[in-house]
Structure formats: structure tokens, C-alpha cells
Write a protein that holds these residues in place. Structure first.
Motif, PDB file in Angstrom:
ATOM      1  N   LEU A 105       0.878  -1.455   0.074  1.00  0.00           N
ATOM      2  CA  LEU A 105      -0.089  -0.008   0.055  1.00  0.00           C
ATOM      3  C   LEU A 105       0.926   1.198  -0.119  1.00  0.00           C
ATOM      4  CD1 LEU A 105      -2.649  -1.058   2.700  1.00  0.00           C
ATOM      5  CD2 LEU A 105      -2.849  -1.133   0.213  1.00  0.00           C
ATOM      6  N   ILE A 106       2.222   1.322  -0.047  1.00  0.00           N
ATOM      7  CA  ILE A 106       2.973   2.239   0.088  1.00  0.00           C
ATOM      8  C   ILE A 106       3.069   3.220  -0.920  1.00  0.00           C
ATOM      9  CG2 ILE A 106       5.474   1.380  -0.792  1.00  0.00           C
ATOM     10  CD1 ILE A 106       6.501   2.859   1.646  1.00  0.00           C
ATOM     11  N   GLY A 107       2.499   2.695  -2.068  1.00  0.00           N
ATOM     12  CA  GLY A 107       2.556   3.560  -3.225  1.00  0.00           C
ATOM     13  C   GLY A 107       1.295   4.059  -3.768  1.00  0.00           C
ATOM     14  N   THR A 108       0.191   3.912  -2.838  1.00  0.00           N
ATOM     15  CA  THR A 108      -1.193   4.339  -3.479  1.00  0.00           C
ATOM     16  C   THR A 108      -1.102   5.890  -3.776  1.00  0.00           C
ATOM     17  OG1 THR A 108      -1.824   4.673  -1.032  1.00  0.00           O
ATOM     18  CG2 THR A 108      -2.540   2.557  -2.175  1.00  0.00           C
ATOM     19  N   ALA A 109      -1.889   6.200  -4.726  1.00  0.00           N
ATOM     20  CA  ALA A 109      -2.012   7.535  -5.298  1.00  0.00           C
ATOM     21  C   ALA A 109      -2.273   8.618  -4.034  1.00  0.00           C
ATOM     22  CB  ALA A 109      -2.808   7.584  -6.607  1.00  0.00           C
ATOM     23  N   PRO A 110      -1.804   9.611  -4.113  1.00  0.00           N
ATOM     24  CA  PRO A 110      -2.149  10.867  -2.969  1.00  0.00           C
ATOM     25  C   PRO A 110      -3.480  10.899  -3.066  1.00  0.00           C
ATOM     26  CG  PRO A 110      -0.222  11.264  -4.077  1.00  0.00           C
ATOM     27  CD  PRO A 110      -0.686  10.234  -4.879  1.00  0.00           C
ATOM     28  N   GLY A 111      -4.270  11.180  -2.184  1.00  0.00           N
ATOM     29  CA  GLY A 111      -5.542  11.579  -1.942  1.00  0.00           C
ATOM     30  C   GLY A 111      -6.542  10.444  -1.486  1.00  0.00           C
ATOM     31  N   ARG A 112      -7.535  10.343  -2.125  1.00  0.00           N
ATOM     32  CA  ARG A 112      -8.752   9.506  -1.981  1.00  0.00           C
ATOM     33  C   ARG A 112      -8.397   8.049  -1.925  1.00  0.00           C
ATOM     34  NH1 ARG A 112     -14.859   9.403  -4.685  1.00  0.00           N
ATOM     35  NH2 ARG A 112     -15.759   7.649  -3.119  1.00  0.00           N
ATOM     36  N   ALA A 113      -7.437   7.643  -2.872  1.00  0.00           N
ATOM     37  CA  ALA A 113      -7.034   6.393  -2.940  1.00  0.00           C
ATOM     38  C   ALA A 113      -6.255   5.832  -1.719  1.00  0.00           C
ATOM     39  CB  ALA A 113      -6.022   6.192  -4.350  1.00  0.00           C
ATOM     40  N   THR A 114      -5.545   6.791  -1.170  1.00  0.00           N
ATOM     41  CA  THR A 114      -4.695   6.292   0.013  1.00  0.00           C
ATOM     42  C   THR A 114      -5.676   6.415   1.362  1.00  0.00           C
ATOM     43  OG1 THR A 114      -2.515   7.220  -0.813  1.00  0.00           O
ATOM     44  CG2 THR A 114      -2.890   7.145   1.581  1.00  0.00           C
ATOM     45  N   ARG A 115      -6.376   7.005   1.485  1.00  0.00           N
ATOM     46  CA  ARG A 115      -7.640   7.224   2.571  1.00  0.00           C
ATOM     47  C   ARG A 115      -8.102   5.773   2.496  1.00  0.00           C
ATOM     48  NH1 ARG A 115      -7.857  12.652   0.972  1.00  0.00           N
ATOM     49  NH2 ARG A 115      -9.600  12.202  -0.057  1.00  0.00           N
ATOM     50  N   THR A 116      -8.724   5.225   1.306  1.00  0.00           N
ATOM     51  CA  THR A 116      -9.894   4.321   1.465  1.00  0.00           C
ATOM     52  C   THR A 116      -8.751   3.217   1.464  1.00  0.00           C
ATOM     53  OG1 THR A 116     -11.121   5.438  -0.318  1.00  0.00           O
ATOM     54  CG2 THR A 116     -11.087   3.190  -0.260  1.00  0.00           C
ATOM     55  N   ALA A 117      -7.757   2.771   0.995  1.00  0.00           N
ATOM     56  CA  ALA A 117      -7.032   1.816   1.093  1.00  0.00           C
ATOM     57  C   ALA A 117      -6.434   1.552   2.527  1.00  0.00           C
ATOM     58  CB  ALA A 117      -5.876   1.471  -0.028  1.00  0.00           C
ATOM     59  N   TRP A 118      -5.994   2.473   3.155  1.00  0.00           N
ATOM     60  CA  TRP A 118      -5.441   2.565   4.304  1.00  0.00           C
ATOM     61  C   TRP A 118      -6.455   2.440   5.508  1.00  0.00           C
ATOM     62  CZ3 TRP A 118      -0.579   1.318   5.845  1.00  0.00           C
ATOM     63  CH2 TRP A 118       0.281   1.267   4.893  1.00  0.00           C
ATOM     64  N   THR A 119      -7.571   3.121   5.336  1.00  0.00           N
ATOM     65  CA  THR A 119      -8.805   2.936   6.362  1.00  0.00           C
ATOM     66  C   THR A 119      -9.398   1.785   6.350  1.00  0.00           C
ATOM     67  OG1 THR A 119      -9.536   5.315   5.896  1.00  0.00           O
ATOM     68  CG2 THR A 119     -10.931   3.601   6.807  1.00  0.00           C
TER      69      THR A 119
ATOM     70  N   ALA B 253      -7.423  -1.117   5.540  1.00  0.00           N
ATOM     71  CA  ALA B 253      -6.301  -1.685   6.319  1.00  0.00           C
ATOM     72  C   ALA B 253      -6.593  -1.809   7.592  1.00  0.00           C
ATOM     73  CB  ALA B 253      -5.127  -1.425   5.446  1.00  0.00           C
ATOM     74  N   ALA B 254      -6.681  -0.600   7.981  1.00  0.00           N
ATOM     75  CA  ALA B 254      -6.560  -0.509   9.634  1.00  0.00           C
ATOM     76  C   ALA B 254      -7.818  -1.100  10.356  1.00  0.00           C
ATOM     77  CB  ALA B 254      -6.504   1.108   9.887  1.00  0.00           C
ATOM     78  N   ALA B 255      -8.959  -1.051   9.817  1.00  0.00           N
ATOM     79  CA  ALA B 255     -10.112  -1.588  10.015  1.00  0.00           C
ATOM     80  C   ALA B 255      -9.917  -3.074  10.071  1.00  0.00           C
ATOM     81  CB  ALA B 255     -11.360  -0.968   9.249  1.00  0.00           C
ATOM     82  N   THR B 256      -9.567  -3.585   9.085  1.00  0.00           N
ATOM     83  CA  THR B 256      -9.546  -4.963   8.893  1.00  0.00           C
ATOM     84  C   THR B 256      -8.453  -5.575  10.063  1.00  0.00           C
ATOM     85  OG1 THR B 256      -9.902  -5.054   6.625  1.00  0.00           O
ATOM     86  CG2 THR B 256      -8.997  -6.990   7.482  1.00  0.00           C
ATOM     87  N   GLY B 257      -7.370  -4.975  10.123  1.00  0.00           N
ATOM     88  CA  GLY B 257      -5.900  -5.338  10.910  1.00  0.00           C
ATOM     89  C   GLY B 257      -6.472  -5.134  12.243  1.00  0.00           C
ATOM     90  N   THR B 258      -7.123  -4.382  12.747  1.00  0.00           N
ATOM     91  CA  THR B 258      -7.547  -4.000  14.158  1.00  0.00           C
ATOM     92  C   THR B 258      -8.956  -5.337  14.421  1.00  0.00           C
ATOM     93  OG1 THR B 258      -7.312  -1.417  14.066  1.00  0.00           O
ATOM     94  CG2 THR B 258      -9.059  -2.624  15.827  1.00  0.00           C
ATOM     95  N   GLY B 259      -9.773  -5.459  13.450  1.00  0.00           N
ATOM     96  CA  GLY B 259     -10.512  -6.541  13.996  1.00  0.00           C
ATOM     97  C   GLY B 259      -9.977  -7.971  14.009  1.00  0.00           C
ATOM     98  N   LEU B 260      -9.126  -8.427  12.981  1.00  0.00           N
ATOM     99  CA  LEU B 260      -8.579  -9.633  13.126  1.00  0.00           C
ATOM    100  C   LEU B 260      -7.507  -9.658  14.418  1.00  0.00           C
ATOM    101  CD1 LEU B 260      -7.239 -10.076   9.122  1.00  0.00           C
ATOM    102  CD2 LEU B 260      -9.461 -11.309  10.627  1.00  0.00           C
ATOM    103  N   LEU B 261      -6.947  -8.516  14.674  1.00  0.00           N
ATOM    104  CA  LEU B 261      -6.084  -8.516  15.829  1.00  0.00           C
ATOM    105  C   LEU B 261      -6.739  -8.714  17.141  1.00  0.00           C
ATOM    106  CD1 LEU B 261      -2.909  -8.617  16.691  1.00  0.00           C
ATOM    107  CD2 LEU B 261      -2.987  -5.857  16.900  1.00  0.00           C
ATOM    108  N   ALA B 262      -8.131  -8.005  17.255  1.00  0.00           N
ATOM    109  CA  ALA B 262      -8.840  -8.309  18.485  1.00  0.00           C
ATOM    110  C   ALA B 262      -9.419  -9.791  18.724  1.00  0.00           C
ATOM    111  CB  ALA B 262     -10.051  -7.392  18.370  1.00  0.00           C
TER     112      ALA B 262
END
Length: 399
Positions: A158-172, A174-183
Motif C-alpha cells: 500500500l506504500i505507493g497508493t496515489a495521493p488523496g482519496r485512494a490512499t485514504r480508502t486503502a489505508w482505512t 487496512a486499519a479496520a481489517t487489521g484491528t478486527g483480526l488482531l482483536a
């Protein structure tokens, strides 16, 4: 050929044997622990995030087979998934079949090692995430997060996602999925983060870049030794901790550099130039983001060469990401892919063909290891060089 070598592994057909032992001894033992709802936290070789439990438990999906046979069958299935995904991507208008070709011809360069490690499964997750970045960023983010909980590095796609909405969507996502699986992992008995203790205790593996330096140092009087620690052959002796510290500093340095590349993109995007460059040059008609793919490969390459560990299965990751890059005719990483393929072939000389020489630190062992690592360093340097030139060149060409 790969299966034939795997089934005859114990007869040592090519130098050192025991390649398959990782599955039917270590993975099978962990499988029994995981099956009872815990993590093998007391095993010093347990150095992986909790998500790896899903991969190691997957042979249970094939009842009536041994753990070894089930694991190999699912590894072959993951290999097929990667090939199908790359083939489909390469058939689209304006795309290339070179990615599927690299994966098909490149993986056997590692002999039977890919069939006896779970890195093919992890690479499948990363490849699917990277191919989804263009049009399905939510899926890409979720897959990257799952991959990170299996073996950390897939989050770099995900490090090279385009600046702006693409980055926000992908990382959001990713964070939600990672948090849920870790929980979910914390709900299970045991210690899901115990791997951090084992990982922090690791030293310098003999196959790493630092290991190459220490191996040569033995020939000029350094009195270090090679010992089996944390599931690998590592150097011990004066100065080893310093070499490990330098490796960590180099890793931090290269990621700082990658962060600067992204900052340049965001700065240009604020003036509209970089967004135009992305729209005009990064994406093709199918939504394929060549810049993001190139940057992901560069990031994982840099992560690999600065690591305290460069096991041969790391080349599986690089072959998969390089193959994704080659599905686009706009990629800058074609010569990098060639170097990675050469490094994969050289890795099998290091292990298993001449591993006894590498462990003993003979001149032969030192030189073949230095050759393999030299190819990886050259690939990383070339990848970063071509990547750093991208924003300026693409903005100028847009103008």
C-alpha cells in the motif's frame, strides 16, 4: 521437478537436505498447538504474527490427507491462484503477459523450497492486493492487512497508493481489517504477540548482507562463530550486535527515503501537477496503477536487503511483486525483475547446493553468498533510482 525434489529431499539430491522438514516437523507441531486454541509462545522459532495460524491450520480443510501432503497441495493451489491472477491481468488491453511468464519460469529457480514454506500463500495475498489497488482499494486494503498479520511485509503493497482519496480508502480499510483480526486473536487463549519477544532476540543470519560482511571478516582474523539460534544459523561474537543495529538503521533510513518520495508526490498533488501525472501516466484503461506496483516492489526489496535475515524464501515475495510490475507496459522495473530472477537462481547455490560451505565460511561459500546478495543490492539500488525519477519525469511529460 519441484515436487520430485521435495519427495526425495531426505536423500539429499542437491547438497543440504532437510528442506521439507520445516513442514512435517515444525509446522505440524505448531498445527497441533494451534488446533487446541493456543499459540506456541514458548517456542523460540515462533517469530510470526498471529495471522500465520490461519495458514498453518489450512491443511485441516483437506481431511484424509497427512499434514505434509495437505500443506503442499494448498501451496500448489496458492501458486495456481497467483498464476491465474497474473494471466488475467496480462490479457487486458495494453497489458503484458510477461508477469505470468516471470512467475512461471522464476519460481522453479528456487527448486523445491517454495513448496515447503508458507511464503507462496503470503505472496498470493500480496499479489491479489496489489492487482486490486487500481479499482478495488477497499479489497486491497483488507488483503494487505491480513497479509501483514501473517508475515508483516504485505502491508508495504500500500506504500505507493496515489495521493488523496485512494490512499485514504486503502489505508482505512487496512486499519479496520487489521484491528478486527488482531482483536479476534486476543480472544483466543495464549499470547498472540509472543512472537515479538523471539523476533527481537534474533541476531545476524549468515545469509544476510551483514552475514556476508562477517563471513569475510572471519578470513581476516575475526573470531566469531556460527550457531543455530531461533531456527536459523546466526553469527555470534564481538561486533555482531553492532552489525544488527546497522541493519535496523539502514531499514529505517530507506523507509524514510520512500516517505520522502511520497511527500514529493503529495506536494505536487497540492498544486494539481501530480494528480494529473497519475491520471495521464500511472493508470491504464483497466485501472492498473503502475506507479503503486513499482513502489511496492522497491519497498520490499529495500526491506529485504537491509534485513538481518535474507532467507531463500524471501525471493518468492520479490518474484511475485516483480511479476505484478511486469503485467504493465508502463513499469520502470523490467531490469530490476531480471536481477531478481538471477538472484533467485543464485539463492539455490547458497542453499541448499553449497550451504555447507556457507556455514563453514569457506571462500567458496563467502563468494557465492556475496554474489547473491550483490545482485539483491544492485536490484534495490536500481529500483529506487528508477522510482525516484518517476514523479519529475511524469510531471514533465504531462506538461
Amino acid at each position: 521437478m519441484m515436487l520430485w525434489l521435495l519427495l526425495r529431499d531426505e536423500s539429499h539430491p542437491l547438497g543440504a537436505g532437510g528442506v521439507a522438514r520445516e513442514v512435517y516437523e515444525l509446522y505440524a507441531r505448531w498445527y497441533d498447538v494451534l488446533l487446541h486454541g493456543g499459540f506456541p509462545a514458548d517456542d523460540p522459532r515462533w517469530q510470526y504474527p498471529p495471522g500465520v495460524g490461519a495458514v498453518l491450520l489450512s491443511p485441516a480443510l483437506l481431511p484424509g490427507t497427512t499434514y505434509f501432503h495437505g500443506f503442499v497441495a494448498l501451496t500448489l493451489a496458492a501458486d495456481a491462484v497467483i498464476l491465474l491472477a497474473l494471466s488475467r491481468a496480462g490479457r487486458a488491453p495494453g497489458r503484458s503477459a510477461a508477469g505470468a511468464g516471470l512467475w512461471t519460469l522464476g519460481l522453479p529457480l528456487l527448486l523445491h523450497i517454495p513448496l515447503a514454506r508458507y511464503d507462496v500463500q503470503v505472496t498470493a495475498v500480496a499479489v491479489l492486493a496489489l492487482l486490486a489497488l487500481g479499482r478495488h482499494r477497499r479489497v486491497a486494503g483488507a488483503l494487505a492487512a491480513f497479509g501483514a498479520l501473517v508475515k508483516v511485509w504485505p502491508v508495504l503493497v500500500l506504500i505507493g497508493t496515489a495521493p488523496g482519496r485512494a490512499t485514504r480508502t486503502a489505508w482505512t480499510y487496512a486499519a479496520a481489517t487489521g484491528t478486527g483480526l488482531l482483536a479476534l486473536a486476543f480472544v483466543l487463549p495464549g499470547h498472540p504477540l509472543a512472537f515479538l519477544r523471539q523476533q527481537s532476540g534474533r541476531g545476524v543470519q549468515i545469509e544476510s548482507l551483514g552475514g556476508s560482511v562477517l563471513g569475510l571478516a572471519r578470513h581476516v582474523g575475526w573470531r566469531g562463530e556460527v550457531r543455530y539460534r531461533f531456527g536459523a544459523m546466526e553469527y555470534t561474537g564481538p561486533g555482531v550486535d553492532a552489525v544488527a543495529a546497522v541493519s535496523l538503521l539502514l531499514t529505517a533510513g530507506v523507509f524514510t527515503l520512500l516517505a520522502l518520495v511520497r511527500w514529493r508526490w503529495r506536494r505536487r498533488a497540492a498544486h494539481g501537477a501530480e494528480t494529473t501525472a497519475y491520471q495521464a501516466h500511472a493508470y491504464d484503461a483497466t485501472g492498473h496503477d503502475a506507479v503503486a506496483h513499482d513502489m511496492a516492489l522497491s519497498a520490499v526489496l529495500l526491506f529485504t536487503v537491509t534485513s538481518r535475515v535474507i532467507s531463500p524464501q524471501y525471493l518468492i515475495w520479490l518474484l511475485g511483486l516483480a511479476a505484478v510490475c511486469l503485467t504493465s507496459r508502463r513499469t520502470t522495473q523490467r531490469p530490476v525483475a531480471v536481477l531478481i530472477a538471477l538472484a533467485a537462481g543464485a539463492s539455490t547455490v547458497v542453499y541448499p547446493l553449497l550451504y555447507a560451505d556457507v556455514v563453514a565460511g569457506t571462500w567458496t561459500g563467502c563468494l557465492v553468498l556475496l554474489g547473491r546478495n550483490g545482485l539483491l543490492v544492485a536490484a534495490a539500488a536500481l529500483s529506487l533510482h528508477r522510482l525516484r525519477r518517476l514523479p519529475r519525469e511524469r510531471t514533465l511529460s504531462t506538461k
